[in-house]
Design a protein around this motif. Structure first.
Motif, PDB file in Angstrom:
ATOM      1  N   PRO A 194       0.833  -1.197   0.000  1.00 17.76           N
ATOM      2  CA  PRO A 194       0.000   0.000   0.000  1.00 17.76           C
ATOM      3  C   PRO A 194       0.874   1.255   0.000  1.00 17.76           C
ATOM      4  O   PRO A 194       2.016   1.211   0.433  1.00 17.76           O
ATOM      5  N   THR A 195       0.334   2.358  -0.543  1.00 18.04           N
ATOM      6  CA  THR A 195       1.048   3.639  -0.492  1.00 18.04           C
ATOM      7  C   THR A 195       0.072   4.731  -0.069  1.00 18.04           C
ATOM      8  O   THR A 195      -1.109   4.461   0.143  1.00 18.04           O
ATOM      9  N   SER A 196       0.561   5.968   0.027  1.00 14.23           N
ATOM     10  CA  SER A 196      -0.314   7.084   0.393  1.00 14.23           C
ATOM     11  C   SER A 196      -1.436   7.245  -0.623  1.00 14.23           C
ATOM     12  O   SER A 196      -2.478   7.800  -0.323  1.00 14.23           O
ATOM     13  N   GLY A 203      14.322   5.309   0.507  1.00 12.90           N
ATOM     14  CA  GLY A 203      13.311   4.809   1.430  1.00 12.90           C
ATOM     15  C   GLY A 203      12.107   5.731   1.567  1.00 12.90           C
ATOM     16  O   GLY A 203      10.975   5.273   1.688  1.00 12.90           O
ATOM     17  N   HIS A 204      12.370   7.043   1.485  1.00 16.43           N
ATOM     18  CA  HIS A 204      11.269   8.007   1.621  1.00 16.43           C
ATOM     19  C   HIS A 204      10.203   7.841   0.547  1.00 16.43           C
ATOM     20  O   HIS A 204       9.064   8.253   0.728  1.00 16.43           O
ATOM     21  N   ASP A 205      10.587   7.237  -0.584  1.00 16.04           N
ATOM     22  CA  ASP A 205       9.645   7.121  -1.710  1.00 16.04           C
ATOM     23  C   ASP A 205       8.720   5.909  -1.607  1.00 16.04           C
ATOM     24  O   ASP A 205       7.736   5.825  -2.339  1.00 16.04           O
ATOM     25  N   VAL A 206       9.025   4.980  -0.686  1.00 18.86           N
ATOM     26  CA  VAL A 206       8.278   3.729  -0.647  1.00 18.86           C
ATOM     27  C   VAL A 206       6.771   3.958  -0.504  1.00 18.86           C
ATOM     28  O   VAL A 206       5.976   3.367  -1.228  1.00 18.86           O
ATOM     29  N   PHE A 207       6.380   4.863   0.402  1.00 18.58           N
ATOM     30  CA  PHE A 207       4.945   5.059   0.662  1.00 18.58           C
ATOM     31  C   PHE A 207       4.370   6.291  -0.031  1.00 18.58           C
ATOM     32  O   PHE A 207       3.207   6.627   0.165  1.00 18.58           O
ATOM     33  N   GLU A 208       5.192   6.965  -0.842  1.00 14.01           N
ATOM     34  CA  GLU A 208       4.757   8.199  -1.487  1.00 14.01           C
ATOM     35  C   GLU A 208       3.650   7.974  -2.519  1.00 14.01           C
ATOM     36  O   GLU A 208       2.831   8.845  -2.772  1.00 14.01           O
TER      37      GLU A 208
END
Lengths: 377, 377
Positions: free
Chosen positions: A142-144, A226-231
């Protein structure tokens, strides 16, 4: 499509698995083949699943052949050494599922069993697509952006990777994202420690030019971190199986911990508890958003056949969505598409040539190891 | 202790940094040396910080010498190539801080600036502790157990590591955990993809026997996996800087995403908004629990001197805690302890010997790459 479902694999087998299969047979076009100990399967079918409403007419499904049972009494335990077990237990449920796919009696195989055993069995029985060096486990997260889940591969099949394997992962991920997840122009990111082109370790620095210049047909956005994983702004992230496995488990750990903290704080006072009552539907929505079960499990890409691995703790819901993913993968012939795209890949440059490209790109950072963390923290 | 604080580093410099320093000077025993553009620093001191109550008597602190200013007009921009910049700009605030530590005018250096620049400057001016192959950035992370944060290293200084470096990371982490974080018997885990001894990649498989049999004085609990990061049952986790950086950023991303989802859902209806009002204090507690600022930033371990790196987005609070961590690291002479423990480490076995150990350990899994994901998902 005909889905061979391993009824014996997973923490909640056979009950949850069997009823996930029943649900799929009842609510989709697919016919489900329950593979495992017939006695145990029939026993599970006799007990209605408390959470499934309306109750499907199991008898009718069995009569119509939409739901069938293939008996085998060998099974792999979670603590068996996977590859050894699938070689020793020729007729374990996972192997039977794979053989049915190989022999054309089923279009896809789905299991919540040991992912190592699953992958080993697939390699053992189905083999690899010509030109694919290493099949990879892709996992959907899942992501944002609720409508834009992330496909992460490899999620644990290959711990030490050659940079050319990452190129194959990118192609396979691109295809799965298009055909099964329905992305039109999936963007592909290379997991690194900064978004600048020169960032990363030896593996990613070699993979970067390959993905940028030697992988036609993909929309490569460069390095991600890592910051992009849930973006929710990248559709496919490629990395070696060690990193992928760590990312997957760290994310699960973070979600679990945060849910736990919130619960503990609210339970710490009767007033909070009372105040939280009207928010219960909101918290339910929140939980659903984070629920990995609805994303259809993890395909094993690079083997000739649709193979879906789901979490060991899968419930009937996870199995239902995994069957749907397997059905789509088979219907859109993902393996065929992978075979064609892999065959059409241009020859990768020699490592020396890549090193040259690399050397120029990372010149300023070559002097000092700590350079590699040049981005602000 | 005397803390050299880089007033110019970080997104919120100089204002937040300066006031973090003021707070530390006012509320601790330490004296703070603000290093940077004196004009800018004095300007920041003139504007009271809205969140700091009671307002410290800045004039008194300056008079008493508990708060001093060292002027320099060179500064490193976030987008400068770090190592190059610290070499070019000899008098940038970070370099001045490091020189003060080297020359004994300060006991610790603290900066919210570019971590690459910080590490490069430390290596450039302070050098390395004898016997330490690679200094590492250690980062302190919250866990489910509020009183037991996790020390993760390396968090990004070294992307491609030799297994012997991981042994040094373990020793340095053990010492920092004991002396600064106050753990009595810190447990050390090796980040891998499963908890079984044979799990992992080439690096961890070589590091495992080293940590188990060639690292006296640490309490090595074996392999850990992503699931353990937030469990609060491991005090120190060692890994290469690539993995560490990915873990750190993925966790931040997960926390941020989940907070965002929850907010969006509650804001989706006026009823939820109203219902949430009495829960605001609970949600604040929740936020505080996840707040990395209270954990005192990330020490750069392996250099002779106490060096603390904090997040680029640090507020006065983060700076305050970072100064305290720097003070403790200096007071307990972490560098000295590291030098002694590293010097006392037994010779590591030759790679061939490790390979032999390894081969025996991982025999059953050596046949098949997918074996490496043998744990259930």
């Amino acid at each position: 499509m005909r889905i061979a479902l391993d009824a014996m694999g997973g923490d909640n087998a056979p009950f949850e698995i069997v009823w996930g299969g029943v649900l799929a047979a009842a609510q989709t076009e697919d016919s489900i083949i329950l593979v495992g100990d017939e006695k145990a399967i029939r026993k599970s079918l006799k007990h209605r699943h408390p959470k499934i409403r309306p109750i499907p007419d199991v008898e009718a499904l069995l009569k119509s052949g939409r739901l069938t049972i293939v008996h085998t009494d060998e099974a792999i335990a979670m603590d068996d050494a996977p590859a050894a077990a699938v070689r020793r237990k020729k007729n374990c449920s996972i192997n039977v599922c794979m053989r049915m796919v190989k022999e054309g009696q089923a279009d896809a195989a789905v299991s919540a069993g040991n992912s190592g055993a699953m992958a080993a069995s697939a390699l053992f029985i189905l083999g690899r697509i010509k030109g694919v060096a290493r099949p990879a486990i892709a996992t959907v997260m899942p992501t944002s952006n609720a409508s834009r889940p992330l496909l992460l591969l490899d999620a644990g099949a290959n711990t030490d990777c050659h940079h050319e394997w990452l190129r194959e992962f990118a192609v396979m991920g691109d295809i799965y994202s298009r055909l099964v997840l329905g992305r039109e122009e999936p963007t592909i990111g290379l997991m690194s420690i900064g978004t600048e082109d020169c960032k990363g370790n030896e593996l990613t620095k070699h993979a970067f030019p390959l993905l940028r210049s030697y992988t036609p047909g993909i929309c490569f956005k460069g390095n991600v971190e890592g910051h992009d994983v849930f973006e929710g702004e990248t559709d496919v992230i490629v990395c070696d199986g060690f990193i992928g496995n760590v990312i997957l488990k760290t994310s699960e750990s973070a979600a679990h911990a945060m849910g736990g903290w919130l619960k503990r704080i609210i339970k710490s006072s009767i007033w909070y508890k009372l105040a939280a009552i009207p928010l219960i539907p909101a918290l339910k929505t929140f939980k659903q958003h984070m629920d990995p079960e609805i994303y259809g499990g993890a395909p094993l890409l690079g083997v000739p056949g649709a193979v879906i691995i789901t979490h060991g703790s899968s419930t009937h819901k996870a199995i239902f969505y995994a069957c749907r993913a397997g059905s789509r993968a088979a219907k859109h012939n993902v393996s065929q598409a992978i075979a064609e795209r892999i065959a059409a890949l241009p020859e990768a440059p020699l490592d020396e040539e890549l090193d040259a490209l690399l050397h120029n790109a990372s010149q300023p950072t070559a002097q000092n190891p700590v350079e590699n963390d040049a981005e602000k923290r």
